[in-house]
Scaffold this motif. Structure first.
Motif, short mmCIF file in Angstrom:
data_model
loop_
_atom_site.label_atom_id
_atom_site.label_comp_id
_atom_site.label_asym_id
_atom_site.label_seq_id
_atom_site.Cartn_x
_atom_site.Cartn_y
_atom_site.Cartn_z
N LEU A 1 21.70 2.93 -15.63
CA LEU A 1 22.68 4.49 -16.35
C LEU A 1 22.68 4.11 -17.70
CD1 LEU A 1 25.26 6.42 -16.78
CD2 LEU A 1 26.91 4.41 -16.81
N VAL B 1 32.79 1.07 -6.42
CA VAL B 1 33.37 -0.44 -6.51
C VAL B 1 35.29 -0.14 -6.12
CG1 VAL B 1 34.43 -1.68 -8.15
CG2 VAL B 1 31.98 -1.20 -8.63
N ARG B 2 34.94 1.45 -6.51
CA ARG B 2 36.85 1.64 -6.22
C ARG B 2 37.04 2.04 -5.27
NH1 ARG B 2 35.41 5.24 -10.24
NH2 ARG B 2 34.77 6.93 -8.57
N SER C 1 45.35 4.91 -19.09
CA SER C 1 45.06 3.77 -18.67
C SER C 1 42.93 3.56 -18.96
CB SER C 1 45.45 3.58 -17.54
OG SER C 1 44.72 4.08 -16.45
N TRP C 2 43.05 2.30 -19.31
CA TRP C 2 41.58 1.90 -18.91
C TRP C 2 40.83 1.57 -17.82
CZ3 TRP C 2 38.52 3.35 -23.27
CH2 TRP C 2 38.72 3.73 -24.02
N SER C 3 40.02 3.50 -16.58
CA SER C 3 39.73 2.66 -15.82
C SER C 3 38.64 2.13 -16.09
CB SER C 3 39.55 4.39 -14.85
OG SER C 3 38.26 4.82 -15.85
N LEU C 4 37.37 1.43 -14.61
CA LEU C 4 36.30 0.95 -15.02
C LEU C 4 35.58 1.83 -15.83
CD1 LEU C 4 36.32 -0.86 -11.82
CD2 LEU C 4 36.66 -2.56 -14.12
N ALA C 5 35.48 3.16 -15.11
CA ALA C 5 34.47 3.90 -15.16
C ALA C 5 34.46 4.80 -17.16
CB ALA C 5 34.78 5.70 -14.22
N VAL D 1 31.13 -6.37 -19.62
CA VAL D 1 32.01 -5.36 -18.59
C VAL D 1 32.44 -5.68 -17.65
CG1 VAL D 1 32.57 -2.81 -18.81
CG2 VAL D 1 31.70 -3.53 -20.96
N LEU E 1 31.23 -7.23 -4.70
CA LEU E 1 32.28 -7.73 -5.82
C LEU E 1 32.87 -8.90 -7.23
CD1 LEU E 1 35.12 -4.85 -4.88
CD2 LEU E 1 32.85 -4.58 -6.06
N ALA F 1 29.24 7.13 -14.44
CA ALA F 1 29.30 5.87 -14.34
C ALA F 1 31.23 6.17 -13.65
CB ALA F 1 30.17 5.50 -16.19
N LEU G 1 30.34 3.37 -10.09
CA LEU G 1 31.44 2.85 -10.06
C LEU G 1 32.51 3.12 -8.71
CD1 LEU G 1 32.91 2.16 -13.56
CD2 LEU G 1 31.12 0.37 -12.47
N ALA H 1 32.20 1.75 -23.48
CA ALA H 1 31.27 1.16 -24.00
C ALA H 1 29.98 1.73 -24.53
CB ALA H 1 30.78 -0.37 -23.07
N LEU H 2 29.23 2.42 -23.49
CA LEU H 2 27.80 3.59 -23.18
C LEU H 2 27.65 4.26 -24.48
CD1 LEU H 2 26.54 3.07 -19.53
CD2 LEU H 2 25.98 2.44 -21.61
N LYS I 1 35.77 2.10 -18.90
CA LYS I 1 35.48 1.22 -20.05
C LYS I 1 34.11 1.04 -20.24
CE LYS I 1 38.71 -1.61 -18.71
NZ LYS I 1 39.54 -3.29 -17.95
N VAL I 2 32.36 0.91 -19.13
CA VAL I 2 32.14 0.77 -18.98
C VAL I 2 31.44 2.65 -19.58
CG1 VAL I 2 29.60 1.75 -17.75
CG2 VAL I 2 30.97 0.18 -16.97
N VAL J 1 26.31 -5.63 -23.39
CA VAL J 1 27.90 -5.37 -23.71
C VAL J 1 27.98 -4.84 -22.08
CG1 VAL J 1 28.94 -2.96 -23.73
CG2 VAL J 1 27.60 -4.25 -26.10
N LEU J 2 27.35 -4.34 -21.11
CA LEU J 2 27.22 -4.35 -19.58
C LEU J 2 27.55 -5.44 -18.82
CD1 LEU J 2 25.05 -1.34 -19.29
CD2 LEU J 2 27.57 -1.00 -19.26
N ALA K 1 44.84 -3.08 -16.50
CA ALA K 1 45.14 -1.87 -16.18
C ALA K 1 43.87 -0.92 -15.61
CB ALA K 1 45.91 -1.09 -17.50
N ASP K 2 42.78 -1.57 -15.03
CA ASP K 2 41.66 -0.91 -14.54
C ASP K 2 41.79 -0.84 -12.62
OD1 ASP K 2 40.95 -3.06 -13.32
OD2 ASP K 2 39.57 -3.10 -15.28
N GLU K 3 40.88 -0.61 -11.86
CA GLU K 3 41.14 -0.09 -10.43
C GLU K 3 41.21 -2.00 -10.43
OE1 GLU K 3 39.21 1.21 -12.50
OE2 GLU K 3 38.23 2.80 -11.58
#
Lengths: 259, 712
Positions: free
Chosen positions: B29, A197-198, A2-6, B204, B16, A190, A194, A12-13, A8-9, B200-201, B237-239
Motif C-alpha cells: 500500500l 483483519v477486521r 475513534s481511531w480505527s486501524l484503517a 503501527v 494476527l 487501507a 485491513l 500515517a501514510l 491510523k494507517v 512507521v507501518l 479504541a480500534d478494532e
C-alpha cells in the motif's frame, strides 16, 4: 472520533505522503530557481559584457572613462530593450557614477560593497545583492591593466517568482490535487487491506459472544495456524467453564434447598 | 450460522499475532501511495519547468545573436566581405566557453551556405539552412527546431540589404539535462520516504495489531487449558481494542460466574445446618478448582507486555537525526572560523568535532549502563534527550570550531545515554530465546537510520545549509523523545532496580587475557579508527575537494551502511555455522585496510568508493563475530563479571579508536595532504589488521579456560 486501524494507517501514510511531496516540491523549486537564476544572471552578465567590450575598446584608444559620452546612449538602448532591467550604470574606480540609464543618478556614489570586487586580484565578473535588486557587474580595465571602474546591470530579485509565479502556483495546485487523490486512495485501499483483519476479529468476537451464551461450536481442529487452533480450544474451554460453573451452581442450589 | 463461527477464521490466512503478512500488505500500500504521485508530480514539474525555462533560453540566445550581428554589421560596414572575416572561429570559441548553455554559433551567407560554424557539424544543419534560404527575416529573427537543436537566426544587413545570417543554437534537452540532477535528489527522498514508511507501518502494525494479539495469544494459550487467571490489558479504541474488550468480558463472565459460585458455596458451607451438604458443596468447589484456575486475588491479573519493538521507531528517528550531519561534519568545521595555533592546526580543528563527539559517547557509555539499571530506560532516555537536543541545536548555532566541538561532545553524551537506554530496554523486554531478534531490531533500526540520515543529510544541507540541517535534526530528536516518552509511559515499567555497581578493578584484570587485549588493540580499535578517521573525516574532505556536491558526497557515503547491512546478516549466519569468528574478524580487518590503500593504485573518486565498500564489507564481516567471540575468548571473565560487563568494556575500549582516528588522520593530513593522509591511515589500519591476522591462528576454538589458572 475513534481511531480505527484503517484510519491510523491512512493517517500515517498520508502524513508521509504530504511530507514527501512537500520536500520533493521544495527541492524541485529550489533546483528550478537555481537553474533559472543562473540563466537570467548569465544573460544579464552577457549584456554587461557587451557594454564592457564597447567601453574598453574606447578606453584602449586612449579616452578617459568620463569622456565616453556615447556610452550613455548604449546603456539607455540596452535598458530600453528589456523592461526587466532596472538600471545599467558605469562608475569609476572611486565609486562615482559616470553614466546611468537613470540620468538623475549620475554623480552619485555606489555602495561600498560594489567596489570590493574591483580590488580583488582576479578581475572576475561579480554579482551582489542590493535591497530589491540583483546586481551583475564587470570591471572595466584599460590595455595597461588598470581598473578604471565597472559596468553593472541591475535586475529585480524575485524575478523568477514574478515571471513564473502563475506557472508555479498551477504546479503547486496540481501537486496538491495529486496528494488529495492519493490520500483518498490511501483511505480506501487501507480499508480494504485491513478488511481481513477486521473480518477475522469480527469472526472471533462472534465466536466469543456465542460461547458466552453457551452456543459456541466445539474446537475446530482444522484451524489454519497455532493461534486459530488455540482460540478454538479457548472458546470451547470458555463454554465448558460457563456450563460447568452453571451446572455446579445449580447443584449447590439443589443441595442448599435440601433442608 | 454458529457452525460457521470458527471455520470463518480460516477464510483469511493472515496471522494476527505476527506482523509479517499484514506488514507486507501495508508496504505494498505504501509503495502504491508514494511512488505514483512522486513519478507523476516529478514528470509534471519537469514539463512545467521546461516550458518555464524555454523563453529565458530564447532571450539568452537572442542577446548573443544581437551582439554577433552588431559586430558583423560593423565589420561588413568597413567593407570586409563576410566570408573573408578572420578570427571568427576563435571568437566563437570564446563566446561558447563563456556560455555553456549555447551549443553552437554559425554564420551563413544569404543563400544559406555555412561560412563559419563552431559547436556542431555542418551536415547536421546544412539542409535546414538551405531549405529556408531566400526567406526574409525581420529583426526578431527566426526560431526553428533543427535536429536536436533549437536554432535562432538573425539577419545581418548592410545598407538594408541582407548579406548573412547569424545562427545561435542550443540543445533542445539542455533544460532537461540541467534539471536532471534533481532526479537523484527525488530518488533519495523517495527511498528515504519508503524506509520511513516501513518503520512507521512496522510500528503501527506491531503496536496496534500483532503486539496486542500476541498478548491475547498468551492469555488464550493459558485459558484453553482452563487457566483464567489473566486478561490482556489493551485499552485502544480500534478494532483490536474492541475485540479485546469482548474477549475480556467473556473472560470476566467466566471469572464472575466462578466468584459467584464460590461465594455461594462459602455461604452454604458456613450457614447450612447439614454438615453432609457442606461437605458436598466443598467437593463441588474442589472439582471446579481442579478443572479451572482463577486468580486468587479476586480478579484476573491484567497483563501488559513490553515489546522490544516499542523503541524501534523512536530509536530510528533519533539515529536518523544524528546521522543527518554525518556527510558534512568536517566541511561544516572547515567553514567555521577557527583559532588555529601551533597545537591546534587547521587540520586538527576540522577533526576535533568528530573526535570530541566520539569522546562524549565513550564517556557517556561508561556510566550510562549503570545509570539505566538504577533509573530505568525511560528516565535515562529523557535525561539523555536534554544533552542531545542542546548539543544538536547549539551545533547549528556555533560560531567557531571549538564551540562546535564542545556542543558535539555534549551531543555525544546524549547519544550514548539514549542508545544505551534503548539497548537496556530491549534487553529487559526479551528473554534468551528472542534476544537475538530484539537486538536485530536494534541493529536494523540503527543501520536503516544511518542509510536514510547520511543520504538525506547531504541533500538537505545542500538545499538549506549546514546550520538549518542541525535544526531539522533537533526537531526529529524532539519527535523521537515525545514518541518514546509516550510509548514507555503506556507500558507498565515496574520499579527500577538498584543494581550493584561493578567495581572496575577486578574487571581490569581482563587485560591479562592476551586474546582479549590483542582483539581490542589490533581489531576493535583499528576498525573504529578506520570508521571515524577515514570514513567520517577524510572521505567527506576528499570528495569535497574533488568538486563533488554535498548530495553526491552523501550518495557515495551511503554505500557504507548499505554494504554493511547486506554483509552483516550473511556474516552472522556464516559465523554461527562455521564457528570461524576470529578468522572473520581478521579477514575483515585486512579487507578494510587494503580497501583504504586502494588510493595507492587509483586516482579520483574510484579509490574512495572502493575504500568505502571495503570498509562496509570489513565491518559487516567483523562487527558481530567480534562480539560473538567474546564469550569464548573471555569465558572466565564472562562468568565472573557477566557477559554484559565484558561486552560493555569492549565497546568502551574500541571508542578509544574512534577518538584517535580523526586526530591521527588530521596529523597525517597536515604533513602529507589528503591523499597521503588516506594512505597513511590505511597503512596503519592494515598493519594492525595484519598483526591480528598473524596472531589469530593462536586463538584456537571453543571456550578458553587457561586464564583461570592465572587468576588467584
Amino acid at each position: 472520533m475513534s481511531w480505527s486501524l484503517a484510519r491510523k494507517v491512512s493517517a500515517a501514510l498520508i502524513a508521509i505522503l504530504v511530507c514527501t511531496m512537500m520536500v520533493t516540491a521544495l527541492f524541485g523549486f529550489f533546483k528550478f530557481q537555481d537553474v533559472m537564476s543562473e540563466l537570467v544572471r548569465s544573460r544579464y552578465s552577457f549584456v554587461a559584457f557587451t557594454i564592457k567590450q564597447k567601453v574598453e575598446d574606447s578606453l584602449n584608444l586612449g579616452f578617459a572613462l568620463r569622456q565616453l559620452r556615447q556610452v550613455q546612449e548604449t546603456i539607455e538602448l540596452e535598458k530600453a530593450r528589456d523592461e526587466q532591467v532596472q538600471g545599467i550604470e558605469i562608475f569609476d574606480a572611486k565609486g562615482e557614477i559616470l553614466f546611468n540609464s537613470d540620468r538623475g543618478r549620475i554623480g552619485a556614489s555606489v555602495p561600498e560593497n560594489w567596489l570590493l570586487p574591483l580590488s580583488a586580484a582576479s578581475l572576475q565578473p561579480f554579482a551582489v545583492l542590493d535591497e530589491d535588486s540583483n546586481v551583475v557587474g564587470l570591471p572595466l580595465v584599460n590595455n595597461l591593466g588598470k581598473v578604471e571602474g565597472a559596468v553593472v546591470l541591475l535586475y529585480p530579485t524575485g524575478y523568477v517568482e514574478r515571471e513564473l509565479g502563475p506557472m508555479l502556483w498551477r504546479l503547486a495546485g496540481e501537486i496538491a490535487g495529486l496528494v488529495g487523490v492519493f490520500s483518498l486512495l490511501t483511505v480506501m485501499v487501507a480499508s480494504v487491506a485491513l478488511g481481513a483483519v477486521r473480518q477475522r476479529l469480527h469472526v472471533m468476537e462472534h465466536a466469543l459472544l456465542l460461547a458466552s451464551g453457551g452456543e459456541a461450536p466445539l474446537a475446530d481442529t482444522a484451524a489454519v495456524d497455532e493461534f486459530d487452533g488455540h482460540f478454538g480450544e479457548f472458546v470451547a474451554k470458555t463454554r465448558e467453564a460457563v456450563e460447568h460453573i452453571k451446572a455446579s451452581t445449580d447443584e449447590v442450589e439443589r443441595l442448599d434447598r435440601l433442608a | 450460522m454458529k457452525s460457521n463461527a470458527l471455520t470463518g477464521l480460516r477464510e483469511g490466512a493472515m496471522r494476527l499475532d505476527s506482523s509479517r503478512s499484514l506488514l507486507i500488505r501495508l508496504l505494498m500500500l505504501a509503495v502504491l501511495v508514494l511512488v505514483p504521485p512522486m513519478v507523476i508530480g516529478s514528470y509534471r514539474a519537469l514539463d512545467n519547468f521546461k516550458r518555464g525555462l524555454g523563453p529565458e533560453m530564447d532571450l539568452k540566445a537572442a542577446a548573443i545573436a544581437r551582439d554577433l550581428v552588431a559586430q558583423l554589421e560593423r565589420a561588413v560596414g568597413f567593407g570586409i566581405p563576410v566570408d573573408k572575416l578572420v578570427g571568427v572561429d576563435e571568437f566563437f570559441a570564446q563566446v561558447l566557453s563563456a556560455n555553456p548553455e549555447i551549443r553552437y554559433l554559425g554564420i551563413t551567407d544569404a543563400k544559406g551556405d555555412i561560412l563559419f560554424l563552431r559547436g556542431a557539424l555542418s551536415e547536421q544543419l546544412n539542409d535546414a539552412y538551405r531549405g529556408r534560404s531566400g526567406r526574409a527575416l525581420d529583426d526578431s529573427g527566426l526560431k526553428a527546431n533543427i535536429a536536436d537543436f533549437v536554432d535562432l537566426a538573425l539577419p545581418v544587413h548592410v545598407r538594408d540589404v541582407p548579406v548573412a545570417q547569424v545562427h545561435v543554437g542550443f540543445d533542445q534537452d539542455y533544460v532537461a539535462a540541467q534539471l536532471f540532477g534533481i532526479f537523484y535528489d527525488i530518488a533519495v527522498v523517495l527511498v528515504v520516504s519508503l524506509i520511513i514508511a516501513f518503520e512507521v507501518l512496522l510500528f503501527v502494525v506491531v503496536f496496534n495489531v500483532s503486539g496486542p494479539m500476541k498478548l491475547v495469544a498468551e492469555v488464550v494459550a493459558h485459558a484453553r487449558r482452563g487457566d483464567f487467571t489473566r486478561v490482556p490489558g489493551i485499552t485502544s479504541a480500534d478494532e483490536v481494542g474492541h475485540f479485546v474488550r469482548i474477549f475480556n468480558s467473556a473472560m470476566r463472565q467466566v471469572d464472575g460466574a466462578y466468584r459467584g459460585l464460590m461465594a455461594y458455596i462459602d455461604e452454604v458451607r458456613s450457614g447450612h445446618f447439614d454438615r453432609e451438604v457442606a461437605g458436598q458443596v466443598s467437593e463441588i468447589a474442589d472439582r471446579v478448582r481442579f478443572l479451572f484456575r482463577f486468580h486468587p486475588s479476586g480478579a484476573p491479573l491484567v497483563l501488559r507486555e513490553k515489546l522490544s519493538s516499542d523503541v524501534r521507531l523512536p530509536l530510528f528517528l533519533f539515529i536518523f537525526a544524528e546521522e543527518l550531519s554525518r556527510a558534512f561534519m568536517p566541511l561544516y568545521a572547515q567553514a567555521l572560523p577557527s583559532p588555529a595555533g601551533w597545537l591546534l592546526t587547521p587540520e586538527l580543528l576540522i577533526a576535533l568535532p568528530i573526535a570530541v563527539f566520539m569522546a562524549g559517547i565513550a564517556v557517556g557509555s561508561l556510566w550510562a549502563g549503570a545509570v539505566t539499571e538504577r533509573l530505568g530506560s525511560r528516565k535515562v532516555f529523557q535525561f539523555g534527550l536534554a544533552p542531545a537536543v542542546l548539543g544538536c541545536v547549539m551545533s547549528g548555532l556555533a560560531h567557531g570550531v571549538i564551540e562546535l566541538s564542545l556542543w558535539r561532545g555534549i551531543a555525544g553524551l546524549g547519544y550514548a545515554l539514549v542508545t544505551v537506554a534503548c539497548q537496556s530496554y530491549i534487553s529487559k523486554t526479551t528473554v534468551d530465546s528472542n534476544r537475538a531478534t530484539g537486538l536485530g531490531s536494534y541493529v536494523g533500526a540503527v543501520l536503516t537510520a544511518a542509510i536514510c540520515g547520511t543520504v538525506a543529510g547531504g541533500v538537505l544541507a545542500e538545499r538549506i545549509g549546514f546550520g538549518p540541517t542541525f535544526f531539522v535534526s533537533t526537531a526529529l530528536i524532539l519527535v523521537s523523545g515525545w514518541l518514546l516518552s509516550h510509548l514507555l509511559a503506556v507500558v507498565d515499567h515496574g520499579a527500577p532496580v538498584a543494581a550493584p555497581v561493578p567495581s572496575g578493578r577486578p574487571l581490569l584484570r581482563i587485560f591479562a587475557n592476551w586474546r582479549f587485549t590483542v582483539l581490542v588493540l589490533f581489531a576493535a580499535i583499528p576498525a573504529k579508527m578506520a570508521l571515524t578517521g577515514y570514513f567520517f573525516f577524510l572521505v567527506p574532505l576528499t570528495l569535497w575537494n574533488s568538486d563533488h556536491s554535498l548530495a553526491e558526497l552523501a550518495r557515495i557515503m551511503v554505500l557504507y551502511p548499505l554494504v554493511m547491512l547486506a554483509v552483516s546478516s550473511q556474516s552472522t549466519r556464516l559465523a554461527d555455522q562455521m564457528g570461524w569468528r576470529i578468522g572473520q574478524v581478521a579477514l575483515g580487518g585486512l579487507i578494510g585496510g587494503a580497501g583504504i590503500l586502494s588510493m595507492l593504485a587509483f586516482d579520483g573518486t574510484l579509490p574512495l568508493v572502493i575504500g568505502i565498500v571495503c570498509l562496509g564489507v570489513s565491518h559487516g564481516m567483523s562487527a558481530s563475530p567480534q562480539l560473538a567471540a567474546i564469550p569464548d575468548i573471555c569465558w572466565i571473565e564472562c562468568n565472573r563479571h557477566g557477559r554484559t560487563q565484558v561486552l560493555a568494556l569492549l565497546r568502551t575500549l574500541e571508542r578509544v579508536g574512534s577518538v584517535i582516528g580523526p586526530l591521527l588522520a588530521a596529523a597525517f593530513l597536515l604533513h602529507w595532504g589528503v591523499k597521503g593522509a588516506v594512505i597513511g591511515l590505511g597503512a596503519v589500519v592494515l598493519a594492525m589488521a595484519a598483526i591480528f591476522a598473524m596472531v589469530a591462528g593462536a586463538y584456537g576454538s571453543g571456550p578458553h579456560l587457561e586464564t583461570e589458572e592465572d587468576v588467584p
